[in-house]
Design a protein around this motif. Structure first.
Motif, short mmCIF file in Angstrom:
data_model
loop_
_atom_site.label_atom_id
_atom_site.label_comp_id
_atom_site.label_asym_id
_atom_site.label_seq_id
_atom_site.Cartn_x
_atom_site.Cartn_y
_atom_site.Cartn_z
N ARG A 1 -95.97 -16.08 21.47
CA ARG A 1 -95.27 -17.24 22.03
C ARG A 1 -95.87 -18.54 21.50
O ARG A 1 -95.15 -19.51 21.23
CB ARG A 1 -95.32 -17.20 23.55
CG ARG A 1 -94.45 -16.10 24.16
CD ARG A 1 -94.50 -16.10 25.68
NE ARG A 1 -93.99 -17.35 26.25
CZ ARG A 1 -93.82 -17.55 27.56
NH1 ARG A 1 -94.11 -16.57 28.43
NH2 ARG A 1 -93.36 -18.70 28.00
N ALA B 1 -90.95 -22.70 32.84
CA ALA B 1 -92.16 -23.43 33.26
C ALA B 1 -92.24 -24.80 32.59
O ALA B 1 -92.63 -25.80 33.22
CB ALA B 1 -93.40 -22.61 32.93
N ALA C 1 -88.67 -14.78 25.33
CA ALA C 1 -89.53 -14.98 26.50
C ALA C 1 -89.84 -16.45 26.70
O ALA C 1 -89.91 -16.94 27.84
CB ALA C 1 -90.81 -14.18 26.33
N GLU C 2 -90.00 -17.18 25.60
CA GLU C 2 -90.30 -18.61 25.71
C GLU C 2 -89.12 -19.39 26.29
O GLU C 2 -89.31 -20.27 27.14
CB GLU C 2 -90.66 -19.15 24.32
CG GLU C 2 -91.23 -20.55 24.31
CD GLU C 2 -92.60 -20.65 24.97
OE1 GLU C 2 -92.98 -21.78 25.34
OE2 GLU C 2 -93.27 -19.61 25.13
N SER D 1 -86.70 -18.04 28.13
CA SER D 1 -86.39 -17.53 29.47
C SER D 1 -87.36 -18.07 30.51
O SER D 1 -87.06 -18.01 31.72
CB SER D 1 -86.44 -16.00 29.47
OG SER D 1 -85.49 -15.46 28.58
N ASP D 2 -88.48 -18.58 30.07
CA ASP D 2 -89.49 -19.10 31.00
C ASP D 2 -89.22 -20.60 31.24
O ASP D 2 -89.35 -21.41 30.32
CB ASP D 2 -90.88 -18.91 30.40
CG ASP D 2 -91.98 -19.31 31.35
OD1 ASP D 2 -91.67 -19.71 32.51
OD2 ASP D 2 -93.16 -19.24 30.95
N ARG E 1 -87.72 -26.61 22.68
CA ARG E 1 -86.81 -25.54 23.08
C ARG E 1 -85.47 -25.64 22.32
O ARG E 1 -84.88 -24.62 21.95
CB ARG E 1 -86.59 -25.59 24.59
CG ARG E 1 -87.84 -25.23 25.39
CD ARG E 1 -87.65 -25.52 26.87
NE ARG E 1 -86.69 -24.62 27.49
CZ ARG E 1 -87.00 -23.45 28.05
NH1 ARG E 1 -88.26 -23.03 28.05
NH2 ARG E 1 -86.07 -22.69 28.60
#
Length: 284
Positions: free
Chosen positions: A114, A161, A155-156, A158-159, A183
């Protein structure tokens, strides 16, 4: 009487000498003529008949060969050679069995991937506006990471944060923060890889269909909806039917309403006329 007998004998001798002499002479002459005729036809001392010389390129057969007849011995074939034994190919050393990673090791490996994705997104974002940036080698190098690289990118995105840490007054149209730009660059990488990499296209669909957590801050939810808008807009340019099917699979009617304009804009950007766009939208 003796005189008559002697006269008779004398007469017989005379007759023999008269006829026998010439007859014998004729017989001898006839024999001599026959001999002369034969002698003329076959002269004495004629050379014996010789056999014709052997034809050119042939050697006369020896007496041994004549005695053995005209059958010749078959040519001797070369001694049969047995095939050399093939040495068995050396087999490589058996590969060591893959060692299963623990959960902690898997998490650490994913974190490293990531971080590499974030670095690649920043490089791609700044490099695209550089005249010396070579996009194709960059994408090829990124794809060498394989499925693990795409899994880390998914994953990056979908997160949420990075979006939840944004302030409530964050603007997404102007003065976008670095986290939002990174992003967006990740989505650009997916879009650039998708024409040649079906896995990248599938990742775009999976991110589009992921539901948005209602418990997130409004800023984060706005950011996620904006990313889905961008994903559907790009997907419609790549594959119209796939974009239509993915849009139909959205569970939330509200999300469909928010993304309807993105689908229509993407279809128009792909080259469809307004009539075609309207016809395609009526199929939903």
């Amino acid at each position: 009487m003796n005189a008559r007998h002697e006269e008779k004998n004398t007469t017989q001798r005379f007759q023999w000498s008269r006829w026998g002499g010439p007859g014998l002479a004729l017989l001898l002459l006839a024999g001599a003529g026959t001999y002369t005729l034969v002698a003329r036809r076959a002269p004495v001392g004629a050379a014996p008949e010789q056999s014709a010389p052997p034809a050119e390129g042939r050697t006369p057969e020896s007496s041994t060969a004549k005695a053995a007849g005209s059958v010749r011995a078959p040519p001797r074939s070369a001694p049969a050679t047995s095939a050399a034994p093939v040495a068995p190919q050396a087999t490589g050393a058996a590969s060591a069995p893959a060692v299963a990673l623990t959960e902690a090791e898997q998490a650490q490996e994913l974190a490293q991937h990531r971080e590499a994705v974030r670095q690649a997104a920043r490089t791609y974002r700044t490099g695209r506006f550089n005249a010396f940036f070579r996009e194709e080698p960059f994408l090829k190098e990124f794809a060498q990471g394989g499925p693990a690289q795409l899994a880390a990118l998914k994953a990056e995105l979908s997160d949420p944060a990075a979006l939840t840490s944004l302030s409530a007054d964050t603007q997404f149209l102007q003065n976008k923060p670095e986290a939002v730009l990174d992003r967006m660059s990740m989505i650009d990488i997916l879009y650039s890889m998708a024409p040649k990499d079906p896995a990248a296209r599938d990742t775009m669909v999976e991110l589009l269909l992921e539901p948005v957590d209602r418990g997130l801050p409004d800023t984060a939810k706005k950011g996620l909806v904006g990313e889905k808008y961008d994903l559907l807009f790009r997907l419609a340019q790549l594959d119209r039917q796939l974009a239509l099917d993915s849009y139909a699979r959205l569970d939330s009617p509200k999300m469909k309403s928010l993304l309807r304009e993105a689908l229509m804009a993407g279809l128009a950007e792909s080259g469809a006329t307004m009539d075609e766009v309207q016809r395609l939208m009526r199929t939903l």
